[in-house]
Design a protein around this motif. Structure first.
Motif, PDB file in Angstrom:
ATOM      1  N   ALA A  16       0.831  -1.203   0.000  1.00  0.00           N
ATOM      2  CA  ALA A  16       0.000   0.000   0.000  1.00  0.00           C
ATOM      3  C   ALA A  16       0.863   1.249   0.000  1.00  0.00           C
ATOM      4  O   ALA A  16       1.810   1.362   0.786  1.00  0.00           O
ATOM      5  N   ILE A  98      -2.345  -1.188  -3.515  1.00  0.00           N
ATOM      6  CA  ILE A  98      -3.295  -0.239  -2.932  1.00  0.00           C
ATOM      7  C   ILE A  98      -2.677   1.157  -2.994  1.00  0.00           C
ATOM      8  O   ILE A  98      -1.500   1.340  -2.665  1.00  0.00           O
ATOM      9  N   HIS A 100      -3.678   4.964  -1.495  1.00  0.00           N
ATOM     10  CA  HIS A 100      -4.551   5.915  -0.796  1.00  0.00           C
ATOM     11  C   HIS A 100      -4.047   7.313  -1.111  1.00  0.00           C
ATOM     12  O   HIS A 100      -3.070   7.787  -0.542  1.00  0.00           O
ATOM     13  N   ALA A 150      -6.666  -1.575  -5.716  1.00  0.00           N
ATOM     14  CA  ALA A 150      -7.678  -0.661  -5.177  1.00  0.00           C
ATOM     15  C   ALA A 150      -7.074   0.714  -4.944  1.00  0.00           C
ATOM     16  O   ALA A 150      -5.976   0.837  -4.394  1.00  0.00           O
ATOM     17  N   VAL A 152      -8.156   4.452  -3.218  1.00  0.00           N
ATOM     18  CA  VAL A 152      -9.109   5.218  -2.418  1.00  0.00           C
ATOM     19  C   VAL A 152      -8.620   6.654  -2.373  1.00  0.00           C
ATOM     20  O   VAL A 152      -7.511   6.926  -1.899  1.00  0.00           O
ATOM     21  N   CYS A 194     -11.931   1.781  -7.644  1.00  0.00           N
ATOM     22  CA  CYS A 194     -11.581   3.133  -7.204  1.00  0.00           C
ATOM     23  C   CYS A 194     -12.786   3.771  -6.545  1.00  0.00           C
ATOM     24  O   CYS A 194     -13.879   3.804  -7.127  1.00  0.00           O
ATOM     25  N   THR A 239      -9.544   1.722   4.815  1.00  0.00           N
ATOM     26  CA  THR A 239      -8.969   0.379   4.852  1.00  0.00           C
ATOM     27  C   THR A 239      -9.976  -0.653   4.378  1.00  0.00           C
ATOM     28  O   THR A 239      -9.627  -1.586   3.637  1.00  0.00           O
ATOM     29  N   ALA A 242     -10.225  -0.520   0.629  1.00  0.00           N
ATOM     30  CA  ALA A 242      -9.032  -1.069  -0.023  1.00  0.00           C
ATOM     31  C   ALA A 242      -8.938  -2.577   0.099  1.00  0.00           C
ATOM     32  O   ALA A 242      -8.118  -3.201  -0.581  1.00  0.00           O
ATOM     33  N   SER A 243      -9.761  -3.168   0.954  1.00  0.00           N
ATOM     34  CA  SER A 243      -9.638  -4.587   1.285  1.00  0.00           C
ATOM     35  C   SER A 243     -10.529  -5.460   0.410  1.00  0.00           C
ATOM     36  O   SER A 243     -11.458  -4.978  -0.244  1.00  0.00           O
TER      37      SER A 243
END
Length: 276
Positions: A16, A98, A100, A150, A152, A194, A239, A242-243
């Motif tokens: 991540a 991932i 963020h 993913a 976010v 997304c 989280t 993203a999971s």
């Protein structure tokens, strides 16, 4: 069509990248809380921030708690710095699963529309929109090689409701919402999800240091939960998104604001009259 398996909130084996993970000497905000939480659930985390020393301190804290993290300086206004971030992630951990996108600029000169200087507008969009887009580009390229991933994005309730100041910030966050749904649309069939979260007022160290007691009282009055949000409240949602537990959620703009924007202005008085 393939059916994705759901394996819950476990992020073991995932890499991540979290941008905007620290707040200078004020401690962590949403990004820092997310980095801690993702590491606690097994992810290898690249902590990226303009303040490299603070990012390193957070990475060391995560390591001391049993997680795995490295720090990287990031200037979202510099495309070369963004490229270097993802090169570091690949060098250290092999890939990125991932992202963020959380770093953001908030400038004091971002005022009303007619008072706004164009260089302030440009600087805000360079960091808050172009920076997110470039980071997403790098992440998507890696995720396509992995078969998915993913992203976010941290947006804001400022994208959903107007204010008497910070017009550029609100416009940037609205652009991030559009970037979110376009990314989800264009790469969803390749396994990339997304989503965006729109925080309301969040009790981070920087926010608490820059708001008056009167403003806090007003926010508390119009928030439907009996408390204001914390970075950890937002980190839980980021989280989750993203999971693998959120495998069927993409292209969504999710308000995490304690119900701040979900009711009519007169609701507070009605609730008080009803004894609530």
């Amino acid at each position: 069509m393939n059916t994705a398996a759901t394996t819950g909130l476990d992020l073991a084996g995932k890499v991540a990248v979290v941008t905007g993970a620290t707040l200078r000497q004020l401690g962590v905000g949403i990004g820092g809380a997310t980095a801690r939480m993702m590491a606690g659930r097994g992810a290898k985390v690249v902590v990226a921030d303009l303040e490299e020393d603070a990012a390193q301190a957070l990475a060391e804290e995560i390591g001391a708690a049993g997680g795995e993290a490295i720090a990287q300086r990031l200037d979202l206004s510099d495309p070369g710095s963004i490229k270097a971030l993802f090169e570091r992630a690949v060098s250290a951990y092999g890939t990125v699963d991932i992202l963020h996108n959380n770093a953001a600029a908030v400038l004091a000169k971002d005022t009303t529309l007619i008072d706004l200087e164009i260089d302030v507008w440009d600087a805000m969009f360079d960091i808050n929109v172009r920076g997110y887009a470039l980071a997403s580009q790098h992440a998507v390229k890696l995720m396509l090689q992995n078969g998915g991933g993913a992203i976010v994005n941290t947006s804001s309730v400022s994208a959903l409701g107007g204010d008497i100041t910070r017009v550029a910030y609100g416009a940037c966050k609205a652009a991030i919402n559009a970037l979110t749904i376009y990314t989800a649309t264009q790469y969803g069939r390749q396994g990339i999800r997304c989503n965006a979260v729109c925080p309301g007022f969040t009790l981070s160290a920087s926010a608490k240091g820059g708001i008056t007691d009167n403003a806090l009282e007003i926010l508390g009055r119009h928030t439907l939960t009996p408390y204001l949000g914390t970075p950890e409240h937002l980190a839980e949602v980021v989280t989750f998104l993203a999971s693998p537990a959120a495998a069927y959620i993409t292209g969504q703009i999710i308000s995490v604001d304690g119900g701040l924007l979900s009711h009519h202005p007169q609701t507070h008085d009605q609730l008080v009259a009803a004894g609530a």
